[in-house]
Design an enzyme around this catalytic site. Sequence first.
Site, PDB file in Angstrom:
ATOM      1  N   CYS A 116      -0.018   6.999  -6.125  1.00  0.00           N
ATOM      2  CA  CYS A 116      -0.350   5.695  -5.555  1.00  0.00           C
ATOM      3  C   CYS A 116       0.948   4.988  -5.209  1.00  0.00           C
ATOM      4  O   CYS A 116       1.894   4.984  -6.015  1.00  0.00           O
ATOM      5  CB  CYS A 116      -1.165   4.873  -6.552  1.00  0.00           C
ATOM      6  SG  CYS A 116      -1.579   3.210  -5.966  1.00  0.00           S
ATOM      7  N   HIS A 158      -9.940   6.583  -3.215  1.00  0.00           N
ATOM      8  CA  HIS A 158      -8.796   5.900  -3.815  1.00  0.00           C
ATOM      9  C   HIS A 158      -8.610   4.515  -3.195  1.00  0.00           C
ATOM     10  O   HIS A 158      -8.435   3.513  -3.911  1.00  0.00           O
ATOM     11  CB  HIS A 158      -7.553   6.770  -3.603  1.00  0.00           C
ATOM     12  CG  HIS A 158      -6.282   6.198  -4.127  1.00  0.00           C
ATOM     13  ND1 HIS A 158      -5.605   6.726  -5.213  1.00  0.00           N
ATOM     14  CD2 HIS A 158      -5.523   5.146  -3.712  1.00  0.00           C
ATOM     15  CE1 HIS A 158      -4.509   6.020  -5.435  1.00  0.00           C
ATOM     16  NE2 HIS A 158      -4.432   5.061  -4.531  1.00  0.00           N
ATOM     17  N   GLU A 159      -8.640   4.453  -1.857  1.00  0.00           N
ATOM     18  CA  GLU A 159      -8.391   3.174  -1.184  1.00  0.00           C
ATOM     19  C   GLU A 159      -9.545   2.202  -1.385  1.00  0.00           C
ATOM     20  O   GLU A 159      -9.322   0.998  -1.543  1.00  0.00           O
ATOM     21  CB  GLU A 159      -8.129   3.397   0.308  1.00  0.00           C
ATOM     22  CG  GLU A 159      -6.930   4.282   0.620  1.00  0.00           C
ATOM     23  CD  GLU A 159      -5.647   3.838  -0.067  1.00  0.00           C
ATOM     24  OE1 GLU A 159      -5.459   2.628  -0.302  1.00  0.00           O
ATOM     25  OE2 GLU A 159      -4.826   4.714  -0.387  1.00  0.00           O
TER      26      GLU A 159
END
Length: 204
Positions: A116, A158-159
Amino acid sequence: MQGRPVDSYPALAPEAGRGSVRRITVAGEEVLSRPCREVTEFGTPGLSALIDDMFLTMHVADGAGLAANQVGVDLRLFVYDCPDDDGIRHVGHIVNPVLDLPAPGSRRLVDDFEGCLSVPGATMPVPRTDRAVVSGLDKDGNALRIEGTGYFARCLQHETDHLFGHTYLDRLSKRDRKDALRQMADRQEDVHAQRAAKAALLGS
């Protein structure tokens, strides 16, 4: 689905060529731990400029995706420039995304390493489904539906997590989270130096 296949695409997305580099927020900052606000105004110069800045910031940081709160803006928006497992590159943005995962009986969880940009220098295995669909809008308010498999599916999940105020650290055990934060402490200075050097080369 968004977009159409093209024979070639520039290494630097056109949006990035118009943008400016912004500071990337780091795990522990409050803006990363609260749900983002829905975008209500479309087709504005401000929204377009934010997307351009996010593309360039992502490029400078060698990222595959970037959410708005990672540049300190608490809006439901992310950009991506990410390959899938077949090597097909996916580039775009989505506003107010809604994530749709396969039903439990038809989904396959893949435990793979994930990083990340807001946890610089750290990677840890995180289970994600191997397919994901995100529905939302583009910057002009037009409907979008994006389907991803493999690594791109991981990126979409993830986003979207970011926009709910979560990083991948929240999906780790206490022991693994501690390990990831230790990695970040050891490596973030070098990561920031690499980003600054790349930004300087681009004149940003």
